[in-house]
Motif scaffolding. Sequence first.
Motif, PDB file in Angstrom:
ATOM      1  N   ALA A  51      22.208  44.590 -40.995  1.00  0.00           N
ATOM      2  CA  ALA A  51      20.758  44.377 -40.965  1.00  0.00           C
ATOM      3  C   ALA A  51      20.354  43.243 -41.906  1.00  0.00           C
ATOM      4  O   ALA A  51      19.439  42.470 -41.592  1.00  0.00           O
ATOM      5  N   VAL A  52      21.035  43.115 -43.045  1.00  0.00           N
ATOM      6  CA  VAL A  52      20.762  41.990 -43.949  1.00  0.00           C
ATOM      7  C   VAL A  52      21.047  40.684 -43.219  1.00  0.00           C
ATOM      8  O   VAL A  52      20.233  39.755 -43.224  1.00  0.00           O
ATOM      9  N   ALA A  53      22.211  40.614 -42.581  1.00  0.00           N
ATOM     10  CA  ALA A  53      22.598  39.380 -41.878  1.00  0.00           C
ATOM     11  C   ALA A  53      21.603  39.056 -40.757  1.00  0.00           C
ATOM     12  O   ALA A  53      21.179  37.906 -40.602  1.00  0.00           O
ATOM     13  N   ALA A  54      21.212  40.066 -39.985  1.00  0.00           N
ATOM     14  CA  ALA A  54      20.272  39.836 -38.880  1.00  0.00           C
ATOM     15  C   ALA A  54      18.919  39.373 -39.404  1.00  0.00           C
ATOM     16  O   ALA A  54      18.314  38.454 -38.845  1.00  0.00           O
ATOM     17  N   SER A  55      18.455  39.981 -40.478  1.00  0.00           N
ATOM     18  CA  SER A  55      17.144  39.595 -41.016  1.00  0.00           C
ATOM     19  C   SER A  55      17.180  38.178 -41.584  1.00  0.00           C
ATOM     20  O   SER A  55      16.200  37.440 -41.486  1.00  0.00           O
ATOM     21  N   ARG A  56      18.312  37.792 -42.144  1.00  0.00           N
ATOM     22  CA  ARG A  56      18.437  36.414 -42.643  1.00  0.00           C
ATOM     23  C   ARG A  56      18.436  35.420 -41.483  1.00  0.00           C
ATOM     24  O   ARG A  56      17.804  34.368 -41.569  1.00  0.00           O
ATOM     25  N   ARG A  57      19.137  35.773 -40.390  1.00  0.00           N
ATOM     26  CA  ARG A  57      19.133  34.896 -39.212  1.00  0.00           C
ATOM     27  C   ARG A  57      17.724  34.736 -38.666  1.00  0.00           C
ATOM     28  O   ARG A  57      17.346  33.664 -38.202  1.00  0.00           O
ATOM     29  N   ASN A  58      16.957  35.824 -38.714  1.00  0.00           N
ATOM     30  CA  ASN A  58      15.589  35.809 -38.197  1.00  0.00           C
ATOM     31  C   ASN A  58      14.568  35.350 -39.234  1.00  0.00           C
ATOM     32  O   ASN A  58      13.373  35.325 -38.945  1.00  0.00           O
ATOM     33  N   GLN A  59      15.034  35.029 -40.423  1.00  0.00           N
ATOM     34  CA  GLN A  59      14.173  34.601 -41.530  1.00  0.00           C
ATOM     35  C   GLN A  59      13.038  35.600 -41.774  1.00  0.00           C
ATOM     36  O   GLN A  59      11.883  35.219 -42.008  1.00  0.00           O
ATOM     37  N   ASP A  60      13.385  36.884 -41.729  1.00  0.00           N
ATOM     38  CA  ASP A  60      12.426  37.965 -41.946  1.00  0.00           C
ATOM     39  C   ASP A  60      12.667  38.540 -43.340  1.00  0.00           C
ATOM     40  O   ASP A  60      13.501  39.423 -43.531  1.00  0.00           O
ATOM     41  N   THR A  61      11.939  38.019 -44.313  1.00  0.00           N
ATOM     42  CA  THR A  61      12.184  38.414 -45.700  1.00  0.00           C
ATOM     43  C   THR A  61      11.841  39.880 -45.965  1.00  0.00           C
ATOM     44  O   THR A  61      12.499  40.519 -46.784  1.00  0.00           O
ATOM     45  N   ALA A  62      10.839  40.410 -45.287  1.00  0.00           N
ATOM     46  CA  ALA A  62      10.495  41.824 -45.476  1.00  0.00           C
ATOM     47  C   ALA A  62      11.630  42.718 -44.978  1.00  0.00           C
ATOM     48  O   ALA A  62      12.031  43.671 -45.660  1.00  0.00           O
ATOM     49  N   ALA A  63      12.161  42.415 -43.796  1.00  0.00           N
ATOM     50  CA  ALA A  63      13.276  43.196 -43.256  1.00  0.00           C
ATOM     51  C   ALA A  63      14.517  43.037 -44.125  1.00  0.00           C
ATOM     52  O   ALA A  63      15.267  43.996 -44.328  1.00  0.00           O
ATOM     53  N   GLU A  64      14.717  41.834 -44.654  1.00  0.00           N
ATOM     54  CA  GLU A  64      15.868  41.618 -45.529  1.00  0.00           C
ATOM     55  C   GLU A  64      15.756  42.483 -46.783  1.00  0.00           C
ATOM     56  O   GLU A  64      16.739  43.092 -47.223  1.00  0.00           O
ATOM     57  N   GLY A  65      14.594  42.560 -47.357  1.00  0.00           N
ATOM     58  CA  GLY A  65      14.392  43.391 -48.546  1.00  0.00           C
ATOM     59  C   GLY A  65      14.669  44.858 -48.266  1.00  0.00           C
ATOM     60  O   GLY A  65      15.314  45.541 -49.066  1.00  0.00           O
ATOM     61  N   ARG A  66      14.185  45.345 -47.117  1.00  0.00           N
ATOM     62  CA  ARG A  66      14.446  46.745 -46.750  1.00  0.00           C
ATOM     63  C   ARG A  66      15.928  46.983 -46.537  1.00  0.00           C
ATOM     64  O   ARG A  66      16.481  47.998 -46.979  1.00  0.00           O
ATOM     65  N   ALA A  67      16.597  46.039 -45.877  1.00  0.00           N
ATOM     66  CA  ALA A  67      18.034  46.181 -45.612  1.00  0.00           C
ATOM     67  C   ALA A  67      18.828  46.141 -46.915  1.00  0.00           C
ATOM     68  O   ALA A  67      19.770  46.917 -47.112  1.00  0.00           O
ATOM     69  N   ARG A  68      18.452  45.254 -47.809  1.00  0.00           N
ATOM     70  CA  ARG A  68      19.151  45.178 -49.105  1.00  0.00           C
ATOM     71  C   ARG A  68      18.954  46.459 -49.905  1.00  0.00           C
ATOM     72  O   ARG A  68      19.862  46.911 -50.597  1.00  0.00           O
ATOM     73  N   TYR A  69      17.795  47.062 -49.806  1.00  0.00           N
ATOM     74  CA  TYR A  69      17.561  48.336 -50.495  1.00  0.00           C
ATOM     75  C   TYR A  69      18.445  49.432 -49.898  1.00  0.00           C
ATOM     76  O   TYR A  69      18.968  50.281 -50.625  1.00  0.00           O
ATOM     77  N   ARG A  70      18.650  49.414 -48.580  1.00  0.00           N
ATOM     78  CA  ARG A  70      19.562  50.380 -47.944  1.00  0.00           C
ATOM     79  C   ARG A  70      20.994  50.153 -48.417  1.00  0.00           C
ATOM     80  O   ARG A  70      21.721  51.112 -48.672  1.00  0.00           O
ATOM     81  N   VAL A  71      21.411  48.882 -48.548  1.00  0.00           N
ATOM     82  CA  VAL A  71      22.746  48.584 -49.080  1.00  0.00           C
ATOM     83  C   VAL A  71      22.862  49.185 -50.479  1.00  0.00           C
ATOM     84  O   VAL A  71      23.834  49.877 -50.796  1.00  0.00           O
ATOM     85  N   HIS A  72      21.875  48.918 -51.310  1.00  0.00           N
ATOM     86  CA  HIS A  72      21.896  49.414 -52.685  1.00  0.00           C
ATOM     87  C   HIS A  72      21.967  50.946 -52.717  1.00  0.00           C
ATOM     88  O   HIS A  72      22.762  51.526 -53.469  1.00  0.00           O
ATOM     89  N   THR A  73      21.146  51.606 -51.897  1.00  0.00           N
ATOM     90  CA  THR A  73      21.127  53.068 -51.864  1.00  0.00           C
ATOM     91  C   THR A  73      22.495  53.613 -51.469  1.00  0.00           C
ATOM     92  O   THR A  73      22.986  54.578 -52.075  1.00  0.00           O
ATOM     93  N   ALA A  74      23.128  53.014 -50.476  1.00  0.00           N
ATOM     94  CA  ALA A  74      24.457  53.469 -50.043  1.00  0.00           C
ATOM     95  C   ALA A  74      25.491  53.244 -51.136  1.00  0.00           C
ATOM     96  O   ALA A  74      26.334  54.119 -51.401  1.00  0.00           O
TER      97      ALA A  74
END
Length: 117
Positions: A51-74
Motif C-alpha cells: 500500500a505504501v508503494a501504491a500510494s507513492r505511485r499515485n502520489q497520494d500522501t494521505a494514503a501513504e501516511g495511513r499505509a506507513r502507520y500500518r507498517v509501523h503497527t505491524a
Amino acid sequence: MSRVNSSMQPERTPDGRNIVVNGRRWRASDPEIPEGVAADLRRHLMAARRAVAASRRNQDTAAEGRARYRVHTAKVALGERGTPWWEQSVAERRRRWQDGATRLNAADQPGKDHITP
C-alpha cells in the motif's frame, strides 16, 4: 552476501535478538508470538508495504501516511520496533502482539481503510 541456514531463515546473532541480512543487523521478530499470529502480522506488514508503494505511485500522501502507520503497527506488534521484546515481561509481550493484531484486523473490516492511532 547473507548466509541463510538450512531452514531458509536468515542468520541470527548469537543472542537471537537480531537477524543479519547482507551484513546488516535488523531486530528479529519476537520468537514467543504463536506462528499463526506471526504469519497474520507478516501478512498485514506485506500488505501495508504494498500500500505504501501504491500510494507513492499515485502520489497520494494521505494514503501513504495511513499505509506507513500500518507498517509501523505491524512491526511493533512483531517486536521489530518499540521497546525491545527481550526487555518486556511475557504479559507485556503478549499484550503488544495481541493489541497490534486486533488493530490491524479491525482495519481490514469493510468500510475501514486505516487504523486509528
